[in-house]
Design a protein around this motif. Sequence first.
Motif, PDB file in Angstrom:
ATOM      1  N   GLY A 187       1.292  -1.256   0.053  1.00  0.00           N
ATOM      2  CA  GLY A 187       0.144  -0.089  -0.228  1.00  0.00           C
ATOM      3  C   GLY A 187       0.871   1.070   0.313  1.00  0.00           C
ATOM      4  N   VAL A 188       0.274   2.132   0.869  1.00  0.00           N
ATOM      5  CA  VAL A 188       1.234   3.442   1.046  1.00  0.00           C
ATOM      6  C   VAL A 188       2.138   3.620   1.773  1.00  0.00           C
ATOM      7  CG1 VAL A 188       1.269   5.696   1.949  1.00  0.00           C
ATOM      8  CG2 VAL A 188      -0.491   5.235   0.726  1.00  0.00           C
ATOM      9  N   THR A 189       3.443   3.055   0.969  1.00  0.00           N
ATOM     10  CA  THR A 189       5.226   3.083   1.352  1.00  0.00           C
ATOM     11  C   THR A 189       5.855   4.394   1.040  1.00  0.00           C
ATOM     12  OG1 THR A 189       4.820   0.637   0.633  1.00  0.00           O
ATOM     13  CG2 THR A 189       7.340   1.662   0.969  1.00  0.00           C
ATOM     14  N   ILE A 190       6.769   4.575   2.125  1.00  0.00           N
ATOM     15  CA  ILE A 190       7.504   6.034   2.770  1.00  0.00           C
ATOM     16  C   ILE A 190       8.285   5.206   1.631  1.00  0.00           C
ATOM     17  CG2 ILE A 190       9.602   7.324   3.593  1.00  0.00           C
ATOM     18  CD1 ILE A 190       7.167   6.430   6.376  1.00  0.00           C
ATOM     19  N   SER A 191       8.494   6.459   0.539  1.00  0.00           N
ATOM     20  CA  SER A 191       9.347   6.537  -0.713  1.00  0.00           C
ATOM     21  C   SER A 191       9.470   7.783  -1.374  1.00  0.00           C
ATOM     22  CB  SER A 191       8.809   5.152  -1.391  1.00  0.00           C
ATOM     23  OG  SER A 191      10.144   5.165  -3.007  1.00  0.00           O
ATOM     24  N   LYS A 192      10.627   8.308  -2.354  1.00  0.00           N
ATOM     25  CA  LYS A 192      10.897   8.890  -2.734  1.00  0.00           C
ATOM     26  C   LYS A 192       9.993   9.052  -3.879  1.00  0.00           C
ATOM     27  CE  LYS A 192      13.841  11.136  -0.100  1.00  0.00           C
ATOM     28  NZ  LYS A 192      13.604  12.594   0.669  1.00  0.00           N
ATOM     29  N   GLU A 211      -1.810  12.600   6.496  1.00  0.00           N
ATOM     30  CA  GLU A 211      -3.143  11.605   5.390  1.00  0.00           C
ATOM     31  C   GLU A 211      -3.530  10.371   5.188  1.00  0.00           C
ATOM     32  OE1 GLU A 211      -6.183  14.254   2.311  1.00  0.00           O
ATOM     33  OE2 GLU A 211      -4.528  14.729   2.472  1.00  0.00           O
ATOM     34  N   ALA A 212      -2.340   9.815   4.683  1.00  0.00           N
ATOM     35  CA  ALA A 212      -3.116   8.062   4.239  1.00  0.00           C
ATOM     36  C   ALA A 212      -2.684   7.836   5.317  1.00  0.00           C
ATOM     37  CB  ALA A 212      -1.672   7.274   3.703  1.00  0.00           C
ATOM     38  N   ALA A 213      -2.280   7.866   6.540  1.00  0.00           N
ATOM     39  CA  ALA A 213      -2.437   6.802   7.437  1.00  0.00           C
ATOM     40  C   ALA A 213      -3.131   7.326   7.947  1.00  0.00           C
ATOM     41  CB  ALA A 213      -1.185   7.268   8.339  1.00  0.00           C
ATOM     42  N   GLY A 214      -4.534   8.213   8.542  1.00  0.00           N
ATOM     43  CA  GLY A 214      -5.141   8.641   9.429  1.00  0.00           C
ATOM     44  C   GLY A 214      -6.154   7.547   8.059  1.00  0.00           C
ATOM     45  N   ALA A 215      -6.661   7.319   7.183  1.00  0.00           N
ATOM     46  CA  ALA A 215      -7.296   6.669   6.043  1.00  0.00           C
ATOM     47  C   ALA A 215      -7.052   5.626   5.913  1.00  0.00           C
ATOM     48  CB  ALA A 215      -7.164   7.163   5.360  1.00  0.00           C
ATOM     49  N   ILE A 216      -5.829   4.674   6.487  1.00  0.00           N
ATOM     50  CA  ILE A 216      -5.685   3.574   6.787  1.00  0.00           C
ATOM     51  C   ILE A 216      -5.930   2.458   7.863  1.00  0.00           C
ATOM     52  CG2 ILE A 216      -3.447   1.292   6.770  1.00  0.00           C
ATOM     53  CD1 ILE A 216      -1.712   3.662   5.188  1.00  0.00           C
ATOM     54  N   PRO A 217      -7.295   1.703   7.423  1.00  0.00           N
ATOM     55  CA  PRO A 217      -7.377   1.247   9.337  1.00  0.00           C
ATOM     56  C   PRO A 217      -6.339   1.096  10.126  1.00  0.00           C
ATOM     57  CG  PRO A 217      -8.667   0.483   7.274  1.00  0.00           C
ATOM     58  CD  PRO A 217      -7.329   0.677   6.579  1.00  0.00           C
ATOM     59  N   VAL A 221       1.409   4.350   7.683  1.00  0.00           N
ATOM     60  CA  VAL A 221       2.142   3.569   6.325  1.00  0.00           C
ATOM     61  C   VAL A 221       2.912   2.579   6.929  1.00  0.00           C
ATOM     62  CG1 VAL A 221       1.088   5.947   5.353  1.00  0.00           C
ATOM     63  CG2 VAL A 221       3.652   6.067   5.986  1.00  0.00           C
ATOM     64  N   CYS A 222       3.471   1.731   5.770  1.00  0.00           N
ATOM     65  CA  CYS A 222       4.458   0.756   5.276  1.00  0.00           C
ATOM     66  C   CYS A 222       6.082   1.812   5.247  1.00  0.00           C
ATOM     67  CB  CYS A 222       3.583  -0.208   4.523  1.00  0.00           C
ATOM     68  SG  CYS A 222       2.721  -0.380   4.221  1.00  0.00           S
ATOM     69  N   THR A 223       6.727   0.914   5.704  1.00  0.00           N
ATOM     70  CA  THR A 223       8.262   1.216   4.729  1.00  0.00           C
ATOM     71  C   THR A 223       8.593   0.339   4.554  1.00  0.00           C
ATOM     72  OG1 THR A 223       9.285  -0.145   7.302  1.00  0.00           O
ATOM     73  CG2 THR A 223       7.827   2.249   7.570  1.00  0.00           C
ATOM     74  N   GLY A 224       9.329   0.470   4.111  1.00  0.00           N
ATOM     75  CA  GLY A 224      10.630  -0.147   3.180  1.00  0.00           C
ATOM     76  C   GLY A 224      11.030  -1.922   3.359  1.00  0.00           C
ATOM     77  N   GLU A 225      11.188  -1.940   4.993  1.00  0.00           N
ATOM     78  CA  GLU A 225      11.365  -3.106   5.808  1.00  0.00           C
ATOM     79  C   GLU A 225      10.308  -4.205   6.161  1.00  0.00           C
ATOM     80  OE1 GLU A 225      13.868  -4.550   9.481  1.00  0.00           O
ATOM     81  OE2 GLU A 225      13.865  -2.060   9.218  1.00  0.00           O
ATOM     82  N   ASP A 226       9.155  -2.786   6.028  1.00  0.00           N
ATOM     83  CA  ASP A 226       7.509  -3.743   6.768  1.00  0.00           C
ATOM     84  C   ASP A 226       7.447  -5.175   5.102  1.00  0.00           C
ATOM     85  OD1 ASP A 226       6.922  -2.946   9.112  1.00  0.00           O
ATOM     86  OD2 ASP A 226       6.052  -1.391   7.659  1.00  0.00           O
ATOM     87  N   VAL A 227       8.044  -3.836   3.553  1.00  0.00           N
ATOM     88  CA  VAL A 227       7.308  -4.585   2.749  1.00  0.00           C
ATOM     89  C   VAL A 227       8.793  -5.705   2.337  1.00  0.00           C
ATOM     90  CG1 VAL A 227       7.347  -4.590   0.232  1.00  0.00           C
ATOM     91  CG2 VAL A 227       6.516  -2.935   1.667  1.00  0.00           C
ATOM     92  N   ALA A 228       9.860  -5.863   2.675  1.00  0.00           N
ATOM     93  CA  ALA A 228      11.064  -6.681   2.148  1.00  0.00           C
ATOM     94  C   ALA A 228      10.908  -7.870   2.853  1.00  0.00           C
ATOM     95  CB  ALA A 228      12.138  -5.868   2.899  1.00  0.00           C
ATOM     96  N   LYS A 229      10.600  -7.850   4.628  1.00  0.00           N
ATOM     97  CA  LYS A 229      10.369  -8.998   5.269  1.00  0.00           C
ATOM     98  C   LYS A 229       8.995  -9.719   4.644  1.00  0.00           C
ATOM     99  CE  LYS A 229      11.488  -6.811   9.645  1.00  0.00           C
ATOM    100  NZ  LYS A 229      11.062  -6.245  11.088  1.00  0.00           N
ATOM    101  N   MET A 230       7.959  -9.594   4.398  1.00  0.00           N
ATOM    102  CA  MET A 230       7.280 -10.240   3.408  1.00  0.00           C
ATOM    103  C   MET A 230       8.056 -10.785   1.818  1.00  0.00           C
ATOM    104  SD  MET A 230       4.888 -12.382   3.361  1.00  0.00           S
ATOM    105  CE  MET A 230       3.645 -11.145   4.761  1.00  0.00           C
TER     106      MET A 230
END
Length: 267
Positions: A187-192, A211-217, A221-230
């Motif tokens: 989803g929304v991931t911290i990135s340039k 704003e995105a974090a407020g709309a995410i249940p 928001v995700c970090t790169g490492e969150d995605v990398a671990k999966m």
Amino acid sequence: MDVDFSGKVVLVTGASAGIGEAAALLFAQYGASVALVGRNEKNLLSVTKRCEQSKGNPALAIVADLGTDAGCEETARRTKERFGRLDVLVNNAGVTARSTLQTADMQTFDTVFAIDVRGVYNLTRLLVPELIKTKGNIVNVSSISGSMVAVGSLPYSMAKAALDHFTRVISLELAPLGVRVNTVSPGVTISKIVQRVTNFTDEQYNEFLNEAAGAIPMGEVCTGEDVAKMILHLASDNSRLVTGVIVQVDGALQYAKLGNLMKKQVK
């Protein structure tokens, strides 16, 4: 994480920043030798050096444009020449564009599809013989934009939808050969990448993330490492019978109504 990639060779595309950087560093941390592909030579060499320092295993930096046949061919050739094998292919490289049907031009469409779809297809085609030899696997990095509907990123959404179906089709094709194929869909991931495509200032980008974090249940928001671990989990023996799946890492963002939020990024 209970994973071990000792003796394995992993190729990560788009490894000079963001999710690709995080994935390359994690694979190296867990014992893999890594080949890293990117277009930003300075950043790529920095990440490669950190991978080498992690466990002392070799790491290869390949500066290439995977939107071209030459870039894909060079990447495949140099990986095979350096390591002589490949166990995991992480197709992470991608570009995005904020546009609608009425504002898009064909150059934008062609650029997005050249890297996000054609480049993935071509590089995978070139390297799948090596993965068959090692009974390896492929992890594609997509986006929830490929499965949710929101105004503002038409060619990118189409490209990611194509990538998701590419995963499904080739997972069935390659399963009898012992090669698994899966997708991680952030989803929304911290990135340039969002900041580059929107020309947001740092302050504007931080406002967008808040704003995105407020709309995410789940409220983050995700970090790169969150995605990398999966990515590592799917690439590991912990997922030895998992293939053809699309795994969302998004805090349930896909099920939220974010059309208005995404629309604000359109110029």
